[in-house]
Design a protein around this motif. Structure first.
Motif, mmCIF file in Angstrom:
data_model
loop_
_atom_site.group_PDB
_atom_site.id
_atom_site.type_symbol
_atom_site.label_atom_id
_atom_site.label_comp_id
_atom_site.label_asym_id
_atom_site.label_seq_id
_atom_site.Cartn_x
_atom_site.Cartn_y
_atom_site.Cartn_z
ATOM 1 N N LEU A 5 0.855 -1.181 0.000
ATOM 2 C CA LEU A 5 0.000 0.000 0.000
ATOM 3 C C LEU A 5 0.894 1.236 0.000
ATOM 4 N N ILE A 6 0.636 2.149 -0.938
ATOM 5 C CA ILE A 6 1.457 3.356 -1.085
ATOM 6 C C ILE A 6 0.540 4.568 -1.068
ATOM 7 N N ALA A 7 0.741 5.461 -0.096
ATOM 8 C CA ALA A 7 -0.035 6.693 0.000
ATOM 9 C C ALA A 7 0.758 7.843 -0.608
ATOM 10 N N GLY A 8 0.037 8.790 -1.212
ATOM 11 C CA GLY A 8 0.710 9.883 -1.910
ATOM 12 C C GLY A 8 1.282 9.401 -3.226
ATOM 13 N N ALA A 9 0.472 8.642 -3.967
ATOM 14 C CA ALA A 9 0.965 7.871 -5.117
ATOM 15 C C ALA A 9 0.799 8.564 -6.459
ATOM 16 N N SER A 10 0.295 9.781 -6.502
ATOM 17 C CA SER A 10 -0.064 10.373 -7.789
ATOM 18 C C SER A 10 1.123 10.955 -8.556
ATOM 19 N N ARG A 11 2.226 11.240 -7.859
ATOM 20 C CA ARG A 11 3.365 11.871 -8.538
ATOM 21 C C ARG A 11 4.620 11.702 -7.697
ATOM 22 N N GLY A 12 5.743 12.153 -8.238
ATOM 23 C CA GLY A 12 6.993 12.190 -7.499
ATOM 24 C C GLY A 12 7.433 10.842 -6.958
ATOM 25 N N ILE A 13 7.915 10.847 -5.732
ATOM 26 C CA ILE A 13 8.457 9.640 -5.115
ATOM 27 C C ILE A 13 7.378 8.576 -4.955
ATOM 28 N N GLY A 14 6.166 8.980 -4.577
ATOM 29 C CA GLY A 14 5.091 8.012 -4.421
ATOM 30 C C GLY A 14 4.796 7.276 -5.709
ATOM 31 N N LEU A 15 4.705 8.008 -6.807
ATOM 32 C CA LEU A 15 4.473 7.386 -8.111
ATOM 33 C C LEU A 15 5.651 6.498 -8.488
ATOM 34 N N GLY A 16 6.851 6.957 -8.168
ATOM 35 C CA GLY A 16 8.038 6.146 -8.439
ATOM 36 C C GLY A 16 8.019 4.834 -7.681
ATOM 37 N N LEU A 17 7.557 4.862 -6.433
ATOM 38 C CA LEU A 17 7.450 3.629 -5.654
ATOM 39 C C LEU A 17 6.400 2.690 -6.235
ATOM 40 N N VAL A 18 5.293 3.246 -6.724
ATOM 41 C CA VAL A 18 4.276 2.420 -7.380
ATOM 42 C C VAL A 18 4.893 1.710 -8.581
ATOM 43 N N ARG A 19 5.606 2.450 -9.406
ATOM 44 C CA ARG A 19 6.253 1.853 -10.587
ATOM 45 C C ARG A 19 7.228 0.747 -10.171
ATOM 46 N N ALA A 20 8.014 1.031 -9.147
ATOM 47 C CA ALA A 20 9.058 0.087 -8.737
ATOM 48 C C ALA A 20 8.463 -1.223 -8.232
ATOM 49 N N TYR A 21 7.444 -1.138 -7.367
ATOM 50 C CA TYR A 21 6.890 -2.372 -6.819
ATOM 51 C C TYR A 21 6.078 -3.143 -7.852
ATOM 52 N N LEU A 22 5.376 -2.456 -8.737
ATOM 53 C CA LEU A 22 4.700 -3.170 -9.818
ATOM 54 C C LEU A 22 5.728 -3.824 -10.738
ATOM 55 N N GLY A 23 6.832 -3.134 -10.973
ATOM 56 C CA GLY A 23 7.895 -3.687 -11.810
ATOM 57 C C GLY A 23 8.526 -4.935 -11.221
ATOM 58 N N ARG A 24 8.471 -5.060 -9.893
ATOM 59 C CA ARG A 24 8.983 -6.258 -9.223
ATOM 60 C C ARG A 24 8.007 -7.418 -9.280
ATOM 61 N N GLY A 25 6.778 -7.149 -9.719
ATOM 62 C CA GLY A 25 5.769 -8.199 -9.785
ATOM 63 C C GLY A 25 4.802 -8.199 -8.622
ATOM 64 N N ASP A 26 4.800 -7.118 -7.821
ATOM 65 C CA ASP A 26 3.943 -7.064 -6.646
ATOM 66 C C ASP A 26 2.581 -6.456 -6.963
ATOM 67 N N ARG A 27 1.661 -6.581 -6.008
ATOM 68 C CA ARG A 27 0.339 -5.977 -6.095
ATOM 69 C C ARG A 27 0.347 -4.685 -5.292
ATOM 70 N N VAL A 28 -0.214 -3.608 -5.850
ATOM 71 C CA VAL A 28 -0.122 -2.293 -5.211
ATOM 72 C C VAL A 28 -1.499 -1.665 -5.049
ATOM 73 N N LEU A 77 -1.234 -6.936 4.325
ATOM 74 C CA LEU A 77 -0.255 -6.079 3.664
ATOM 75 C C LEU A 77 1.162 -6.437 4.098
ATOM 76 N N ASP A 78 2.046 -6.566 3.117
ATOM 77 C CA ASP A 78 3.460 -6.820 3.407
ATOM 78 C C ASP A 78 4.243 -5.524 3.577
ATOM 79 N N ARG A 79 3.839 -4.489 2.857
ATOM 80 C CA ARG A 79 4.508 -3.196 2.939
ATOM 81 C C ARG A 79 3.440 -2.096 2.972
ATOM 82 N N VAL A 80 3.629 -1.135 3.864
ATOM 83 C CA VAL A 80 2.798 0.067 3.906
ATOM 84 C C VAL A 80 3.744 1.259 3.830
#
Length: 230
Positions: A5-28, A77-80
């Motif tokens: 779960l990633i809060a503040g996900a619309s831009r910047g670092i939050g969006l980058g974290l969404v990309r990174a964890y999806l790229g690893r094969g995780d559910r976000v 949740l494994d990561r918040v």
């Protein structure tokens, strides 16, 4: 596959974290005030589909924790990763700042993240990691935030609330708690002169977060894993 779960996900670092964890094969689960307004989230949703669930939520709202918990449902949740934050008023002068600006800054940067974290705590798996995006400016010992004293104070408040919560949980805590300094990053908040790209910061943050899994730590660290004084 991790549930993240990633809060503040619309831009910047939050969006980058969404990309990174999806790229690893995780559910976000990606939280943002208005996900539909984020071109970045729209692009990612088109690529990853069912592994990305968008949650429209104003984290400052009193009902936000209840809304997020209800949306996540019985998913553990494994990561918040609580990343939302604001810089505060442009003129950070305690003599002239309005009460409303101070309330908004401390609610957004300190109180709301802890409120959501406490609500999500029963859903965090044993060995998981729960993080807050802090700042080196929040370190009372280093005291490097003279140019942004109110922002710095809000991050110090975040760190303080995190430490008090860790003490309250005591031996019942079976997950890691991290206050993360992402570095000075080229985002809307960091500006064009910042030395780090979002991708550089996020790559380091993910490494630090994953290294804390299963260790039940409570630490204040930067994106390279260096410990920072509270």
């Amino acid at each position: 596959m991790l549930n993240v779960l990633i809060a503040g996900a619309s831009r910047g670092i939050g969006l980058g974290l969404v990309r990174a964890y999806l790229g690893r094969g995780d559910r976000v689960f990606a939280l943002a005030r208005d996900p539909a307004a984020s071109a970045g989230l729209a692009e990612i949703l088109g690529r990853y589909g069912r592994r990305l669930q968008l949650i429209a939520c104003d984290l400052n709202a009193a009902a936000a924790p209840e809304q997020v918990v209800a949306t996540v449902g019985d998913c553990h949740l494994d990561r918040v990763l609580l990343n939302a934050g604001i810089p505060g008023p442009h003129k950070q002068d305690v003599a002239s700042v309005s009460d409303a600006d101070v309330a908004q800054l401390f609610l957004t940067n300190a109180v709301a993240p802890l409120r959501l974290a406490r609500a999500l705590r029963p859903l965090v798996r044993s060995g998981g990691v729960l993080t807050f995006t802090s700042s080196v400016m929040g370190s009372l010992q280093l005291s490097v935030g003279a140019s942004m004293p109110l922002y710095s104070a809000s991050k110090a408040a975040l760190n303080s609330l995190l430490l008090h919560w860790a003490a309250e949980l005591g031996s019942s805590r079976d997950f890691s708690l991290l206050a993360l300094h992402p570095g000075w990053v080229r985002t809307d908040m960091g500006g064009d002169q910042a030395p780090l790209s979002v991708e550089q910061s996020v790559a380091g943050l993910v490494d630090v977060i994953e290294a804390a899994a299963g260790l039940d730590q409570c630490r204040f660290v930067d994106y390279e894993g260096n410990a920072l004084p509270w």
